[in-house]
Enzyme design. Structure first.
Site, PDB file in Angstrom:
ATOM      1  N   TYR A 114       0.859  -1.185   0.000  1.00  0.00           N
ATOM      2  CA  TYR A 114       0.000   0.000   0.000  1.00  0.00           C
ATOM      3  C   TYR A 114       0.895   1.233   0.000  1.00  0.00           C
ATOM      4  O   TYR A 114       1.944   1.250  -0.634  1.00  0.00           O
ATOM      5  CB  TYR A 114      -0.972  -0.064   1.180  1.00  0.00           C
ATOM      6  CG  TYR A 114      -2.142   0.871   1.049  1.00  0.00           C
ATOM      7  CD1 TYR A 114      -2.910   0.914  -0.118  1.00  0.00           C
ATOM      8  CD2 TYR A 114      -2.487   1.731   2.094  1.00  0.00           C
ATOM      9  CE1 TYR A 114      -3.975   1.778  -0.252  1.00  0.00           C
ATOM     10  CE2 TYR A 114      -3.563   2.596   1.975  1.00  0.00           C
ATOM     11  CZ  TYR A 114      -4.300   2.621   0.793  1.00  0.00           C
ATOM     12  OH  TYR A 114      -5.356   3.475   0.670  1.00  0.00           O
ATOM     13  N   LYS A 169     -20.975 -19.356 -10.473  1.00  0.00           N
ATOM     14  CA  LYS A 169     -20.208 -19.194 -11.711  1.00  0.00           C
ATOM     15  C   LYS A 169     -18.778 -18.780 -11.397  1.00  0.00           C
ATOM     16  O   LYS A 169     -17.815 -19.311 -11.970  1.00  0.00           O
ATOM     17  CB  LYS A 169     -20.883 -18.132 -12.572  1.00  0.00           C
ATOM     18  CG  LYS A 169     -20.445 -18.125 -14.009  1.00  0.00           C
ATOM     19  CD  LYS A 169     -21.232 -19.144 -14.791  1.00  0.00           C
ATOM     20  CE  LYS A 169     -20.977 -19.022 -16.264  1.00  0.00           C
ATOM     21  NZ  LYS A 169     -21.901 -19.836 -17.054  1.00  0.00           N
ATOM     22  N   GLY A 271     -34.633 -18.611 -28.652  1.00  0.00           N
ATOM     23  CA  GLY A 271     -34.149 -17.561 -27.771  1.00  0.00           C
ATOM     24  C   GLY A 271     -32.647 -17.412 -27.872  1.00  0.00           C
ATOM     25  O   GLY A 271     -32.034 -17.720 -28.905  1.00  0.00           O
TER      26      GLY A 271
END
Length: 491
Positions: A114, A169, A271
């Site tokens: 950081y 997923k 579709g």
């Protein structure tokens, strides 16, 4: 079709039973007589007079599980404690997490990871934006984006209800391809807003996976994002399904000894998935296709054609068929369903050509009962895990994205998808190939690597870089100290 007990509907029931007698055998009998299956029986506590037993039961549905619990209540001397749904337990608190790759043990670590050290890395990227791929998570990150409008077979259930699927997923991306994927469930179903949001977050990602967005909006959203972004955009519901179907069909045709350019294909469903399957099959050589939707065969004489259906009408159905799906399948070599349950029966399939191929992919209930289909068809595939030849997108999307990311591809095209299908088909060897094994298991160890390599090579070839070496994590950054420049650092 009749449903069977499944682990996805499994429950664990905590019971108190007498320490003596035949209570345990009574429990097993009660479950099996109710149509369930005992998959585990664990004694978790024991005393002189009683046992505490956790019984794990596979049921066919939530209601069936409740019926089994009520049957257990009727056993003399048995008391019911807690009943847990094992699937819900697995989802408690979510299924994924972010973790640091580096330890932060002291001030030195903190100052480099950081501030102040990170500022130099930020300036390096500001001077050369391409270094973001090497110096940040971008190189291995995919956004899984949905608006919750077409989730699984559940329909328009919204972004919050879609999150468990997007988490799953992301977990699959990591498990099968080592990719860091981030679920982004958008609280809008406006195409303009979705495109604007994805464009705005794209700098942090190397690829966009669109998921569970309803048709026909999904076509527009994908096309606009592909035009606007310099990273690949892939709608898995369309193209993942299409790649697996083509791979499975390639091997099924080997089984029955037919050529892809000579077969007649009939499809149910126009579709997102149906349209993508059709286009990829045509790119692979299918010349004779007919498509049906809820209003029957798609043809140019219909008065309800949107842009997508009009394209189908203009590019398929050479013989000018009209009428119903049941009429269209007569003499067809291949039936592919991505539509609704039970639209065909055994009598319909009996009218198909000899050595017919049936892919009934509606999930969880297919277009025709697979057991019935197997009575007449030579090869049968479904979207279910409890029948042979499961057509499952997880076979391809991890490998496809792994290949795209490794090639640092800016896009994904038809040739890359054809390459993925060819690679997936080859994971089933000639010695393994048979009517019940035309597509590998999702846990086949070579699938993701094989697909990734094929996609990577196709992506490199697309930009004229076929001989390029695999991407290496090198930054080539030169920093400056008071004493002068120091050599490039390999990261």
């Amino acid at each position: 079709m009749a449903t069977v007990p499944s682990v996805s509907n499994s429950i664990t029931v905590r019971l108190e039973v007498p320490a003596t007698g035949n209570a345990v055998s009574s429990i097993t009998t009660a479950v099996e007589s109710s149509g369930g299956s005992v998959t585990g029986l664990d004694v978790t506590a024991s005393g002189l007079e009683a046992l505490r037993i956790d019984v794990t039961v596979a049921a066919s549905s939530v209601a069936h599980g409740q019926e089994i619990v009520e049957k257990l209540r009727t056993i003399d001397g048995v008391s019911i404690g807690k009943v847990s749904d094992r699937t819900f337990l697995m989802h408690l608190g979510g299924k994924i997490e972010m973790s640091s790759k580096l330890p932060i043990r002291n001030r030195d670590d903190l100052s480099m990871i950081y501030t102040p050290g990170v500022a130099r890395v930020c300036m390096a990227i500001a001077e050369n934006p391409e270094d973001a791929r090497r110096l940040t998570i971008k190189r291995n990150s995919v956004a899984v984006v949905t608006d919750g409008s077409a989730v699984l077979g559940l329909g328009n259930i919204g972004p919050k209800a879609a999150l468990p699927v997007m988490e799953g997923k992301a977990a699959l991306f990591k498990r099968f391809a080592g990719i860091d994927a981030w679920p982004l469930c958008l609280d809008t179903q406006d195409a303009d807003e979705i495109v604007a949001i994805v464009k705005a977050i794209a700098p942090g990602f190397a690829g966009i996976n669109l998921e569970d967005i309803s048709a026909p909006r999904c076509f527009e959203i994908e096309a606009r994002l592909r035009e606007a972004l310099d990273i690949p955009v892939f709608h898995d519901d369309q193209h993942g399904t299409a790649i697996v179907v083509l791979a499975a069909l390639t091997n099924a045709l080997k089984v029955v000894g037919k050529e892809i350019g000579e077969i007649r294909v009939v499809m149910s469903g126009a579709g997102a998935a149906g349209t993508a399957i059709l286009k990829l099959l045509m790119a692979a050589g299918v010349a004779h296709a007919t498509v049906a939707d809820v209003r029957g065969v798609v043809h140019q004489g219909r008065d309800d054609l949107n842009d997508s259906l009009r394209w189908i009408a203009e590019n398929t159905n050479r013989s000018g068929r009209t009428g119903t799906l049941k009429e269209a399948v007569a003499d067809a070599d291949v039936f592919i369903g991505v539509s609704a349950p039970n639209v065909l029966d055994g009598d319909d399939l009996a009218t198909m050509a000899k050595d017919a191929i049936v892919f009934a992919l509606a999930n969880p209930d297919p277009e025709v009962d697979p057991a019935v289909a197997r009575q007449t068809a030579a090869v049968v595939a479904t979207g279910r895990s409890d029948f042979p030849n499961q057509i499952n997108n997880v076979l391809v999307f991890p490998g496809v994205f792994r290949g795209l990311l490794d090639a640092q591809s800016a896009s994904v095209d038809t040739e890359m998808m054809l390459a993925a299908a060819r690679a997936l088909a080859t994971t089933v060897t000639d010695d393994e190939l048979n009517p019940n094994y035309i597509i590998p298991s999702v846990f086949h160890p070579g699938v993701a690597k094989t697909v990734a390599a094929a996609v990577r090579d196709a992506a490199l070839a697309a930009r004229g870089d076929a001989e390029a070496a695999p991407e290496r994590p090198t930054a080539g950054i030169v920093g400056t100290l008071d004493t002068g420049a120091f050599p490039a650092v390999q990261l």
